[in-house]
Enzyme design. Structure first.
Site, PDB file in Angstrom:
ATOM      1  NE  ARG A   1      59.092  55.020 114.426  1.00  0.00           N
ATOM      2  CZ  ARG A   1      60.014  55.894 114.831  1.00  0.00           C
ATOM      3  NH1 ARG A   1      61.224  55.486 115.109  1.00  0.00           N
ATOM      4  NH2 ARG A   1      59.710  57.147 114.948  1.00  0.00           N
TER       5      ARG A   1
ATOM      6  CE  LYS B   1      55.375  63.311 111.767  1.00  0.00           C
ATOM      7  NZ  LYS B   1      56.404  62.368 111.271  1.00  0.00           N
TER       8      LYS B   1
ATOM      9  NE  ARG C   1      63.829  60.777 116.882  1.00  0.00           N
ATOM     10  CZ  ARG C   1      62.642  60.957 116.301  1.00  0.00           C
ATOM     11  NH1 ARG C   1      62.239  62.171 115.972  1.00  0.00           N
ATOM     12  NH2 ARG C   1      61.870  59.948 116.029  1.00  0.00           N
TER      13      ARG C   1
ATOM     14  NE  ARG D   1      52.438  57.121 113.129  1.00  0.00           N
ATOM     15  CZ  ARG D   1      53.163  57.929 113.913  1.00  0.00           C
ATOM     16  NH1 ARG D   1      52.587  58.896 114.600  1.00  0.00           N
ATOM     17  NH2 ARG D   1      54.465  57.785 113.979  1.00  0.00           N
TER      18      ARG D   1
ATOM     19  NE  ARG E   1      61.406  58.118 119.736  1.00  0.00           N
ATOM     20  CZ  ARG E   1      60.498  58.683 118.943  1.00  0.00           C
ATOM     21  NH1 ARG E   1      60.357  59.996 118.909  1.00  0.00           N
ATOM     22  NH2 ARG E   1      59.719  57.943 118.184  1.00  0.00           N
TER      23      ARG E   1
END
Ligand code: AMP
Length: 187
Positions: free
Chosen positions: A145, A15, A128, A89, A134
């Site tokens: 998630r 996204k 990632r 969300r 992160r």
């Protein structure tokens, strides 16, 4: 002229990457609630301190906080040309957004749903994690998630299908190919 778009899809669907490209093309501002929260965490604000724990657990920050943040951002704009990335969300957020868009007289041009394979998404997120470090990209958080997405966010697909605004796009493959598909479907 005011215009808004929503980007939907599980975490890791691409996204953020696609949002940047689309924003350039359509002169929209990317509004990522995840980025806004990470900014709070970096600055060590009260909200940031609270949000970090929730984010690190892969859970959702409260609707009230998120909606307040989005409203404040829209209020600061002269013209509302926004691509929402990672928002809404939950059904409560979607309903609040309907109201906000009415209040700000900003029509919803479409909801782009990036469809991807969950295993591919998990691998993308793990990669990632390595690249960006992160703190919410470890395997346990990633699985959480995805679970939260399926339970709380996926029902919004039906919500937006009902409005006739939902545009499903195959999110698999090269970034440029996905970009072309999105352009094609939005016209
Ligand atoms: P993202 O960068 O969009 O994947 O968001 C990272 C994390 O920030 C999420 O896992 C949530 O903990 C939190 N977050 C971001 N956007 C929202 C939202 N719209 N509602 C609730 N929590 C959010």
């Amino acid at each position: 002229m005011n215009e808004t778009l929503i980007f939907m899809g599980p975490p890791g669907a691409g996204k953020g990457t696609q949002a940047v490209k689309l924003c350039e093309n359509r002169k929209l501002k990317q509004l990522s609630t995840g980025d806004m929260l990470r900014d709070h965490v970096r600055r060590g604000t009260e909200l940031g301190v609270q949000a970090k724990q929730i984010m690190d657990a892969g859970k959702l920050v409260s609707d009230e906080v998120i909606i307040g943040m989005v409203r404040a951002e829209l209020e600061s704009m002269e013209e509302v040309r926004v691509l929402f990335d990672g928002f809404p969300r939950t059904t409560a957020q979607a309903e609040a957004l309907d109201q906000l868009l009415q209040d700000f007289n900003a029509p919803l041009a479409g909801v782009v749903l990036l469809e991807v394979d969950e295993e591919v998404v998990t691998q993308r997120l793990l990669k990632r994690a390595e690249l960006e470090g992160r703190s919410d990209d470890n395997e346990q958080t990633i699985r959480n998630r995805l679970k939260v997405y399926n339970e709380q966010t996926a029902p919004l697909i039906g919500y937006y299908e009902g409005t006739g605004k939902l545009k499903k796009v195959d999110g698999m493959g090269e970034v440029a190919d996905v970009e072309a598909r999105i352009q094609g479907i939005l016209g």
